[in-house]
Design an enzyme around this catalytic site. Structure first.
Site, short mmCIF file in Angstrom:
data_model
loop_
_atom_site.label_atom_id
_atom_site.label_comp_id
_atom_site.label_asym_id
_atom_site.label_seq_id
_atom_site.Cartn_x
_atom_site.Cartn_y
_atom_site.Cartn_z
N HIS A 32 -14.57 130.85 31.30
CA HIS A 32 -14.32 131.67 30.23
C HIS A 32 -14.18 130.80 28.96
O HIS A 32 -13.55 129.77 29.09
CB HIS A 32 -13.20 132.65 30.18
CG HIS A 32 -13.42 133.55 31.59
ND1 HIS A 32 -14.38 134.51 31.68
CD2 HIS A 32 -12.65 133.80 32.58
CE1 HIS A 32 -14.38 135.15 32.74
NE2 HIS A 32 -13.27 134.57 33.19
N THR A 33 -14.47 131.31 27.82
CA THR A 33 -14.19 130.35 26.82
C THR A 33 -12.47 130.55 26.21
O THR A 33 -12.16 131.47 26.35
CB THR A 33 -14.85 131.07 25.27
OG1 THR A 33 -16.52 131.33 25.62
CG2 THR A 33 -14.87 130.64 24.12
#
Length: 266
Positions: A32-33
Site C-alpha cells: 500500500h502507498t
C-alpha cells in the site's frame, strides 16, 4: 547501438550484454502507498455559545507545489454535521465520496424520521480510521468533526492512528502548533465556551487563517468556512465559500529579517 528513446540511459547491449528484465518482475506482495502525495494543510475549529465555527483553506499541494487551488476540504454530512479533513486528498475523497455518502444513503433509506448526529458520524469515522490502521493501510488524514448534538455544540478529532479526543478548540496540520494557542486564549476550557459569541468565534478563526497563511508555506489566502448553529433540535449550517483574507500586512517580516541578521552576526 540502439538509438531509440526507450533505450536512452541504458547500458549498451553489445558491450554489457542484454538488459536483464527479471528485477522488474513482482517478487513481493503488493504494498500500500505509505506516503501522501497531494495533501491539504490545516483545519481550524472553535466552539462558541450556540454552535461551532470550522474553516479550511482550498489549497491542495503536490509536494511543495501549490497544484490545486479549488479543493474544498469541508463536507456537510447529514443535517447536523460538518467534517473537515487535512492530509492526503485522495484518502479524503475516499472518505467523503464513498464512505460517508454510503453511510448517508443507508441511513436515509430507512425513512424513519431519524437522522445521523455529529456523535454518530464521529464514531463511525474514528472506527474506519482505526480499522484501516489495523490493516497497516491507514487513511492519511486528520479529521475534525463539528456539529450540533443533544442541544449543544460538538467538536472532536480523529487521526490516521485512530486516536480520538474532543476539545472546545481544535486544529490539524500546522494549525495544531500555530492556531491552537490563539484559540485557547479565547476558549481555554469548556466552561469558557458560554462566554464566546458567534461573532467573536468567527473573528478568531479568521485571524487564525491569516496567521497560517503568513507562516505555513502549504496554505493560501482563500478558504471555506462553515458555521454550525443550533437551538434545541433545530440546526442551521451557514456556508461561506471562497473567502479571501482581509487586511493583510507583512510588516512583521521586517522584524524577522532583522532578527535573522543578528543571529548570523552573533
Amino acid at each position: 547501438m540502439n538509438h531509440l528513446p526507450e533505450a536512452w540511459g541504458r547500458p549498451r547491449d553489445d558491450i554489457y550484454g542484454a538488459y536483464d528484465h527479471s528485477h522488474l518482475a513482482a517478487s513481493m506482495p503488493n504494498q500500500h502507498t505509505q506516503s501522501p502525495v497531494v495533501t491539504g494543510t490545516s483545519v481550524v475549529a472553535l466552539k462558541y455559545n450556540g454552535g461551532v465555527v470550522i474553516a479550511a483553506d482550498n489549497l491542495a499541494s503536490y509536494g511543495s507545489l501549490a497544484r490545486f487551488t479549488d479543493i474544498e476540504r469541508l463536507r456537510q454530512v447529514g443535517t447536523h454535521t460538518v467534517v473537515g479533513a487535512s492530509g492526503d486528498i485522495s484518502d479524503m475523497q475516499f472518505l467523503f465520496e464513498k464512505q460517508l455518502e454510503n453511510l448517508i444513503i443507508t441511513e436515509e433509506y430507512q425513512n424513519d424520521g431519524h437522522h445521523l448526529r455529529a456523535k454518530h458520524v464521529y464514531s463511525y469515522l474514528s472506527r474506519v480510521l482505526y480499522a484501516r490502521r489495523g490493516k497497516f493501510d491507514p487513511l492519511w488524514n486528520v479529521l475534525l468533526v463539528a456539529g450540533w448534538d443533544d442541544g449543544k455544540p460538538f467538536l472532536a478529532s480523529a487521526d490516521l492512528l485512530g486516536t480520538t479526543f474532543s476539545a472546545p478548540a481544535l486544529a490539524s496540520g500546522f494549525g495544531a502548533h500555530l492556531a491552537v494557542p490563539l484559540l485557547r486564549r479565547v476558549v481555554p476550557d469548556e466552561a469558557a465556551v458560554a462566554n464566546v459569541t458567534r461573532e467573536k468565534a468567527i473573528e478568531v478563526v479568521e485571524e487564525c487563517m491569516k496567521v497560517l497563511f503568513y507562516r505555513d508555506a502549504r496554505s493560501m489566502n482563500k478558504y471555506s468556512m462553515a458555521i454550525v448553529s443550533g437551538e434545541g433540535d433545530n440546526v442551521d449550517i451557514e456556508w461561506r465559500k471562497d473567502v479571501e483574507l482581509k487586511q493583510q500586512s507583512w510588516k512583521f517580516a521586517e522584524g524577522i529579517r532583522v532578527m535573522v541578521h543578528r543571529l548570523f552576526r552573533e
